[in-house]
Design a protein around this motif. Structure first.
Motif, PDB file in Angstrom:
ATOM      1  N   PRO A  77       0.818  -1.241  -0.035  1.00 49.49           N
ATOM      2  CA  PRO A  77       0.045   0.083   0.010  1.00 49.49           C
ATOM      3  C   PRO A  77       0.764   1.151  -0.093  1.00 49.49           C
ATOM      4  O   PRO A  77       0.535   2.291  -0.661  1.00 49.49           O
ATOM      5  N   ILE A  78       1.783   1.281   0.766  1.00 51.63           N
ATOM      6  CA  ILE A  78       2.961   2.319   0.622  1.00 51.63           C
ATOM      7  C   ILE A  78       3.601   2.758  -0.831  1.00 51.63           C
ATOM      8  O   ILE A  78       3.399   3.781  -1.206  1.00 51.63           O
ATOM      9  N   GLU A  79       3.751   1.590  -1.302  1.00 53.95           N
ATOM     10  CA  GLU A  79       4.324   1.898  -2.741  1.00 53.95           C
ATOM     11  C   GLU A  79       3.159   2.271  -3.613  1.00 53.95           C
ATOM     12  O   GLU A  79       3.276   3.207  -4.532  1.00 53.95           O
ATOM     13  N   SER A  80       1.978   1.802  -3.425  1.00 49.20           N
ATOM     14  CA  SER A  80       0.866   2.222  -4.484  1.00 49.20           C
ATOM     15  C   SER A  80       0.608   3.831  -4.040  1.00 49.20           C
ATOM     16  O   SER A  80       0.411   4.433  -5.077  1.00 49.20           O
ATOM     17  N   GLU A  81       0.675   4.209  -2.856  1.00 48.02           N
ATOM     18  CA  GLU A  81       0.417   5.555  -2.620  1.00 48.02           C
ATOM     19  C   GLU A  81       1.697   6.288  -3.125  1.00 48.02           C
ATOM     20  O   GLU A  81       1.263   7.499  -3.607  1.00 48.02           O
ATOM     21  N   ILE A  82       2.703   6.065  -2.920  1.00 53.61           N
ATOM     22  CA  ILE A  82       3.789   6.918  -3.728  1.00 53.61           C
ATOM     23  C   ILE A  82       3.864   7.027  -5.246  1.00 53.61           C
ATOM     24  O   ILE A  82       3.631   7.940  -5.875  1.00 53.61           O
ATOM     25  N   HIS A  83       3.187   5.628  -5.950  1.00 55.00           N
ATOM     26  CA  HIS A  83       2.945   5.873  -7.244  1.00 55.00           C
ATOM     27  C   HIS A  83       1.769   6.871  -7.769  1.00 55.00           C
ATOM     28  O   HIS A  83       1.911   7.553  -8.624  1.00 55.00           O
ATOM     29  N   ARG A  84       0.917   6.860  -6.887  1.00 54.24           N
ATOM     30  CA  ARG A  84      -0.284   7.618  -7.115  1.00 54.24           C
ATOM     31  C   ARG A  84       0.190   9.051  -7.050  1.00 54.24           C
ATOM     32  O   ARG A  84      -0.321  10.088  -7.671  1.00 54.24           O
ATOM     33  N   VAL A  85       0.616   9.541  -5.970  1.00 51.97           N
ATOM     34  CA  VAL A  85       1.300  10.875  -5.528  1.00 51.97           C
ATOM     35  C   VAL A  85       2.014  11.273  -6.877  1.00 51.97           C
ATOM     36  O   VAL A  85       2.111  12.561  -7.406  1.00 51.97           O
ATOM     37  N   LEU A  86       3.304  10.399  -7.161  1.00 50.62           N
ATOM     38  CA  LEU A  86       3.996  10.876  -8.303  1.00 50.62           C
ATOM     39  C   LEU A  86       3.256  11.123  -9.583  1.00 50.62           C
ATOM     40  O   LEU A  86       3.673  11.979 -10.111  1.00 50.62           O
ATOM     41  N   GLY A  87       2.509  10.230  -9.724  1.00 54.56           N
ATOM     42  CA  GLY A  87       1.646  10.601 -10.980  1.00 54.56           C
ATOM     43  C   GLY A  87       0.970  11.792 -10.854  1.00 54.56           C
ATOM     44  O   GLY A  87       0.780  12.488 -12.097  1.00 54.56           O
ATOM     45  N   GLU A  88       0.304  12.165  -9.938  1.00 54.58           N
ATOM     46  CA  GLU A  88      -0.461  13.385  -9.687  1.00 54.58           C
ATOM     47  C   GLU A  88       0.479  14.642  -9.939  1.00 54.58           C
ATOM     48  O   GLU A  88       0.278  15.611 -10.509  1.00 54.58           O
ATOM     49  N   ARG A  89       1.656  14.599  -9.135  1.00 49.59           N
ATOM     50  CA  ARG A  89       2.349  15.681  -9.160  1.00 49.59           C
ATOM     51  C   ARG A  89       3.415  15.816 -10.615  1.00 49.59           C
ATOM     52  O   ARG A  89       3.789  16.985 -10.779  1.00 49.59           O
TER      53      ARG A  89
END
Length: 91
Positions: A77-89
């Motif tokens: 879940p931590i890796e998924s959240e990092i990918h999500r945030v990086l995709g947004e930013r």
């Protein structure tokens, strides 16, 4: 211990990329109580159970982190959240 190693391409100018990384850091501070410090183009972050860094390069971000025992169970879940945030930013 578990580790995270994520590379994410970006096309932002250096100053804009640094602002975006700082925005991510501000959210980490707010949500998780981490301590963040810049060393050149590397943002170091830490708190009990996690030590990591975000290295800012001209066309790539490199996120690495060492997770302590308790957070190791949350690696996915931590890796998924990092990918999500990086995709947004950083697209």
């Amino acid at each position: 211990m578990s580790s995270i190693d994520i590379r994410h391409a970006h096309s932002l100018p250096p100053a804009q990329a640094r602002v975006a990384v700082q925005e991510v850091a501000d959210k980490l501070v707010e949500r998780f109580g981490v301590t963040c410090t810049w060393q050149g183009d590397i943002l170091n972050f830490s708190r009990s159970g996690v030590d990591g860094r975000i290295a800012l390069a001209p066309q790539e971000l490199h996120v690495t982190a060492q997770l302590g025992f308790l957070l190791s169970a949350m690696k996915g879940p931590i890796e998924s959240e990092i990918h999500r945030v990086l995709g947004e930013r950083f697209g």
